[in-house]
Every structure is written in C-alpha cells, then in structure tokens.
Design a protein around this motif. Structure first.
Motif, PDB file in Angstrom:
ATOM      1  N   TYR A 293      36.501  44.080  39.112  1.00 39.27           N
ATOM      2  CA  TYR A 293      37.876  43.661  39.388  1.00 39.27           C
ATOM      3  C   TYR A 293      38.128  43.498  40.880  1.00 39.27           C
ATOM      4  O   TYR A 293      38.845  42.586  41.303  1.00 39.27           O
TER       5      TYR A 293
ATOM      6  N   CYS B 258      36.696  40.179  41.836  1.00 42.73           N
ATOM      7  CA  CYS B 258      37.581  39.088  41.415  1.00 42.73           C
ATOM      8  C   CYS B 258      38.763  38.940  42.361  1.00 42.73           C
ATOM      9  O   CYS B 258      39.118  37.827  42.764  1.00 42.73           O
ATOM     10  N   LEU B 259      39.376  40.051  42.721  1.00 38.29           N
ATOM     11  CA  LEU B 259      40.519  40.004  43.641  1.00 38.29           C
ATOM     12  C   LEU B 259      40.113  39.468  45.005  1.00 38.29           C
ATOM     13  O   LEU B 259      40.826  38.661  45.609  1.00 38.29           O
TER      14      LEU B 259
ATOM     15  N   PHE C 176      41.868  36.127  46.539  1.00 39.54           N
ATOM     16  CA  PHE C 176      42.758  36.230  47.696  1.00 39.54           C
ATOM     17  C   PHE C 176      42.082  35.947  49.029  1.00 39.54           C
ATOM     18  O   PHE C 176      42.741  35.578  49.987  1.00 39.54           O
TER      19      PHE C 176
END
Length: 126
Positions: A77, A80-81, A85
C-alpha cells in the motif's frame, strides 16, 4: 530467416462453411460453457481454499505469519501511494471538471509515459 506467419483463421473458416460448420460451432459452444462453469466453480470455492491455507499456516507457525503478511501488505500500500502521489503528482482537488490529476503533468510532450503496455510505443512519432 523466414518471416513468421500467423495461423490460418480457423474460426472464420468454420463460419464461412454455413450449415456444414454448425456442428463444429455447437461443439465449441459446449466446450466453452464447460470451461467457464469449471472456472466459475473454482472462483466460487477460492475464498474457502484461501482461508484454509491461511489457517494452516497460522496453525503451523503462529501469529508470526500474520505479522509477516501485515508487513507485506503495508509495503504494497505504501508503494501504491508513493506511485500515485510522487510519480503522478498531487491530485487537483480545486478543478470543477472532475479531473483527478493535473493533465499538464500527465500529458507533457517532452517526457515519455511512466509505463506502457507491451503493444504501446513509448515515444510516438511526431
């Protein structure tokens, strides 16, 4: 070196035979239904199998396996972030058109896209 050729279009040949090809098409349809029913059964039973495998691992190793799984999930996760971003840029919340990201960052002509499919070209000809 000989140039590779694609196989002859058998499906089109069966369709062009008309009524004589109908038994072959019916056979293909039956096999297709069988394969998809088997796949549907596997997909339906998969959560129970995954739960059983997880229970067996936790039973054999204790909660260490769950901690390791948690670390892997957290790393996934976070990755992914970071991708969303950092690579794509911060979201444009103030736009009224509903665009989630700044199109100028994504559509810059000087930089290739961050990822391409196997059939895409990274730099298209101008």
């Amino acid at each position: 070196m000989p140039r590779p050729t694609s196989p002859p279009p058998r499906g089109a040949g069966i369709l062009l035979t008309g009524e004589r090809g109908r038994p072959a098409l019916n056979g293909i349809a039956h096999v297709q239904r069988l394969v998809f029913r088997v796949l549907a059964t596997i997909m339906w039973a998969a959560p129970a199998g995954a739960f059983g495998a997880m229970a067996a691992v936790v039973g054999a190793t204790g909660t260490d396996a769950l901690r390791s799984l948690g670390v892997v999930m957290l790393a996934f996760y976070l990755t992914c972030l970071l991708f969303v971003f950092v690579l794509l840029g911060p979201p444009d919340v103030g736009h009224q058109d509903g665009a989630g990201f700044d199109e100028a960052t994504l559509m810059d002509d000087d930089t290739p896209p961050p990822a391409t499919r196997s059939d895409d070209t990274a730099l298209s000809p101008a």
